[in-house]
Design a protein around this motif. Structure first.
Motif, mmCIF file in Angstrom:
data_model
loop_
_atom_site.group_PDB
_atom_site.id
_atom_site.type_symbol
_atom_site.label_atom_id
_atom_site.label_comp_id
_atom_site.label_asym_id
_atom_site.label_seq_id
_atom_site.Cartn_x
_atom_site.Cartn_y
_atom_site.Cartn_z
ATOM 1 N N GLN A 1 86.255 89.460 49.240
ATOM 2 C CA GLN A 1 87.493 89.172 49.954
ATOM 3 C C GLN A 1 87.482 87.735 50.497
ATOM 4 N N GLY A 2 88.604 87.061 50.300
ATOM 5 C CA GLY A 2 88.717 85.704 50.786
ATOM 6 C C GLY A 2 88.178 84.654 49.845
ATOM 7 N N TRP A 3 87.646 85.078 48.696
ATOM 8 C CA TRP A 3 87.137 84.131 47.716
ATOM 9 C C TRP A 3 88.195 83.944 46.628
ATOM 10 N N PRO A 4 88.664 82.719 46.376
ATOM 11 C CA PRO A 4 89.646 82.504 45.313
ATOM 12 C C PRO A 4 89.061 82.846 43.942
ATOM 13 N N GLN A 5 89.912 83.344 43.060
ATOM 14 C CA GLN A 5 89.443 83.646 41.713
ATOM 15 C C GLN A 5 89.167 82.352 40.947
ATOM 16 N N TYR B 1 81.074 77.071 51.536
ATOM 17 C CA TYR B 1 82.109 76.054 51.702
ATOM 18 C C TYR B 1 83.229 76.309 50.711
ATOM 19 N N THR B 2 84.394 75.733 50.957
ATOM 20 C CA THR B 2 85.529 75.833 50.054
ATOM 21 C C THR B 2 85.801 74.478 49.423
ATOM 22 N N GLY B 3 86.338 74.503 48.204
ATOM 23 C CA GLY B 3 86.626 73.270 47.499
ATOM 24 C C GLY B 3 87.727 73.466 46.480
ATOM 25 N N GLU B 4 87.895 72.473 45.617
ATOM 26 C CA GLU B 4 88.946 72.532 44.609
ATOM 27 C C GLU B 4 88.513 71.762 43.369
ATOM 28 N N LEU B 5 88.753 72.353 42.201
ATOM 29 C CA LEU B 5 88.493 71.704 40.923
ATOM 30 C C LEU B 5 89.702 71.868 40.020
ATOM 31 N N ARG B 6 90.195 70.785 39.485
ATOM 32 C CA ARG B 6 91.331 70.792 38.558
ATOM 33 C C ARG B 6 92.522 71.574 39.124
ATOM 34 N N GLY B 7 92.706 71.466 40.430
ATOM 35 C CA GLY B 7 93.812 72.150 41.083
ATOM 36 C C GLY B 7 93.539 73.592 41.432
ATOM 37 N N HIS B 8 92.336 74.088 41.151
ATOM 38 C CA HIS B 8 91.976 75.484 41.448
ATOM 39 C C HIS B 8 91.065 75.540 42.675
ATOM 40 N N PHE C 1 88.190 77.084 45.142
ATOM 41 C CA PHE C 1 86.991 77.887 44.924
ATOM 42 C C PHE C 1 86.214 77.997 46.218
ATOM 43 N N LYS C 2 85.288 78.939 46.244
ATOM 44 C CA LYS C 2 84.362 79.079 47.352
ATOM 45 C C LYS C 2 82.961 79.175 46.770
ATOM 46 N N ALA C 3 82.012 78.522 47.400
ATOM 47 C CA ALA C 3 80.657 78.476 46.849
ATOM 48 C C ALA C 3 79.661 78.317 47.978
ATOM 49 N N VAL C 4 78.393 78.439 47.620
ATOM 50 C CA VAL C 4 77.314 78.199 48.567
ATOM 51 C C VAL C 4 76.732 76.822 48.290
ATOM 52 N N VAL C 5 76.301 76.138 49.311
ATOM 53 C CA VAL C 5 75.655 74.838 49.143
ATOM 54 C C VAL C 5 74.358 75.012 48.365
ATOM 55 N N LYS C 6 74.159 74.145 47.371
ATOM 56 C CA LYS C 6 72.953 74.185 46.544
ATOM 57 C C LYS C 6 72.220 72.859 46.681
ATOM 58 N N THR C 7 71.041 72.914 47.258
ATOM 59 C CA THR C 7 70.307 71.680 47.541
ATOM 60 C C THR C 7 69.873 70.980 46.262
ATOM 61 N N PHE C 8 69.526 71.754 45.234
ATOM 62 C CA PHE C 8 69.086 71.113 43.992
ATOM 63 C C PHE C 8 70.222 70.331 43.347
ATOM 64 N N GLN C 9 71.474 70.744 43.587
ATOM 65 C CA GLN C 9 72.597 69.976 43.082
ATOM 66 C C GLN C 9 72.781 68.679 43.870
ATOM 67 N N VAL C 10 72.439 68.711 45.149
ATOM 68 C CA VAL C 10 72.460 67.476 45.937
ATOM 69 C C VAL C 10 71.493 66.465 45.327
ATOM 70 N N GLN C 11 70.298 66.944 44.952
ATOM 71 C CA GLN C 11 69.307 66.044 44.348
ATOM 72 C C GLN C 11 69.791 65.507 43.013
ATOM 73 N N VAL C 12 70.380 66.364 42.192
ATOM 74 C CA VAL C 12 70.918 65.929 40.899
ATOM 75 C C VAL C 12 71.974 64.847 41.094
ATOM 76 N N TRP C 13 72.875 65.065 42.042
ATOM 77 C CA TRP C 13 73.960 64.113 42.297
ATOM 78 C C TRP C 13 73.408 62.768 42.768
ATOM 79 N N ARG C 14 72.445 62.799 43.664
ATOM 80 C CA ARG C 14 71.884 61.549 44.173
ATOM 81 C C ARG C 14 71.113 60.804 43.084
ATOM 82 N N ASP C 15 70.398 61.542 42.255
ATOM 83 C CA ASP C 15 69.669 60.903 41.150
ATOM 84 C C ASP C 15 70.638 60.285 40.139
#
Length: 387
Positions: free
Chosen positions: A200-204, A338-345, A347-361
């Motif tokens: 509930q409360g999570w966008p499709q 956290y909540t966000g948006e991609l291509r106008g859609h 979404f809701k997701a959990v923070v992923k630390t390994f993705q932070v590392q990928v982005w910074r690299d």
């Protein structure tokens, strides 16, 4: 180079990626677990688990606090040292085996493009293929039975049918963590153990993922109709990354049939790499960035870069608020969301630390390019301005 051992599973796209790389670099390897070698498999399991518990598993060139150990694959060197992270292992392989062409292109611009595609597949492509396996193909795939066959020497307590059922239940229950959220009221008319939870409360996100799947296979089909590999005339890390993700779906009937119907050239390309044909006639083959690849890169910039930006922003915000739990452990407790948006859609997701590392690299790799190289790539791919 001496033979290495992979602690692995054919179900993992990261394992498929590394196997394709080992074959291309002509490195002898064996895979564990093996049903025919129960003792060796047991000792391999103990070695990997003990190494993880003691933080003795190595990531080339170094591990950070933001990294997280995966389920598989792990590479065990002849001297017993254990490595993880498919991307890092590929960099390490290029340093070890220099008689074969490099997985990572020598040209700085092409090397960055390969890294961009590799990271995008690892962090967004993984959502697409798990969505296709567990939301689109759950009633036709036999992933649980295949996993039981691989790990059978270690599963003394569980029969095949029971294990397969529980594995399928586990994977479908994890779909929201892997970005696949059904619409409210969605009924796939499947048994409960194959039905993804609706929070509930999570966008499709099914529309977003289904559209992205179509766009990715269409882009790849167009590229492979005019050139043999993504960056030219031979296999590179860009191909390994795409093969790992999309290649895992060759064994999922519904997803495989969809590729066969809509992207037959892509499907045959995946079959050829699985058969090892990417290792043939590779010397002196040129690499280049063709116009046909540019739409794929723009697509990556639409879905992958903004996801990484929003994940890092959420990480910084949660850290400032005192949050200490992230990744799947946090998702299971409804923390660090956290909540966000991609291509106008939305979404809701959990923070992923390994993705932070990928982005910074990735940002660091972009900054390491010369100004002229950054300008040339930005002129070709407008979405790179996000970096």
């Amino acid at each position: 180079m001496s033979e290495v051992t992979l602690w692995t599973s054919e179900l993992s796209p990261f394992s498929l990626k590394i196997e394709a790389c080992l074959q291309f670099k002509d490195v002898p390897y064996s895979c564990l677990p093996q049903l025919s070698q129960p003792l060796k498999s047991f000792l391999g399991a103990v070695k990997v688990e003990w190494g993880k518990r003691r933080n003795k598993v190595y990531k080339y060139p170094q591990m950070t606090d933001l990294d997280e150990y995966p389920g598989v694959p792990y590479l065990i060197e002849e001297d017993g040292r254990i490595q993880y992270d498919s991307t890092a292992i590929a960099y390490w392989l290029d340093g070890q085996v220099q008689l074969r062409p490099a997985l990572w292109p020598d040209d700085p611009k092409l090397a960055f493009v390969a890294r961009l595609l590799d990271d995008a597949m690892d962090e967004f492509g993984i959502y697409l293929v798990h969505h296709m396996r567990w939301s689109i193909s759950p009633h036709t795939n036999d992933a649980g039975k295949r996993l039981h066959k691989e790990f059978g020497s270690l599963l003394f307590w569980s029969g095949e049918e029971k294990f397969a059922r529980e594995f399928s239940r586990r994977q479908t229950s994890r779909l929201p963590y892997l970005f696949s959220m059904p619409p409210q009221g969605y009924d796939a008319q499947l048994p409960d153990y194959l039905t993804a939870p609706i929070k509930q409360g999570w966008p499709q996100t099914h529309t977003l993922l289904n559209d992205a799947w179509t766009d990715f296979i269409n882009c790849l089909e167009k590229i492979l109709r005019v050139q043999p590999y993504l960056l030219g005339e031979r296999f590179s890390m860009a191909d390994a990354s795409l093969y790992g993700m999309f290649g895992m779906l060759l064994d999922d009937p519904t997803a495989d049939e969809d590729m066969q119907a809509r992207a037959p050239k892509l499907r045959q390309w995946l079959v050829d790499i699985r058969a090892g044909r990417h290792c043939h006639n590779i010397s002196e083959k040129p690499l280049y960035l063709s116009d046909e690849v540019l739409p794929l890169l723009e697509l990556v910039c639409e879905v992958f870069l903004p996801l990484m930006q929003q994940n890092e922003a959420a990480y910084l915000e949660k850290k400032q608020q005192g949050e200490t739990l992230f990744n799947e452990a946090a998702w299971r407790k409804d923390r660090a969301l956290y909540t966000g948006e991609l291509r106008g859609h939305p979404f809701k997701a959990v923070v992923k630390t390994f993705q932070v590392q990928v982005w910074r690299d990735l940002q660091a790799a972009w900054k390491q390019l010369s100004q002229s190289h950054r300008q040339e790539l930005s002129d070709q791919v407008s979405g790179l301005v996000q970096l």
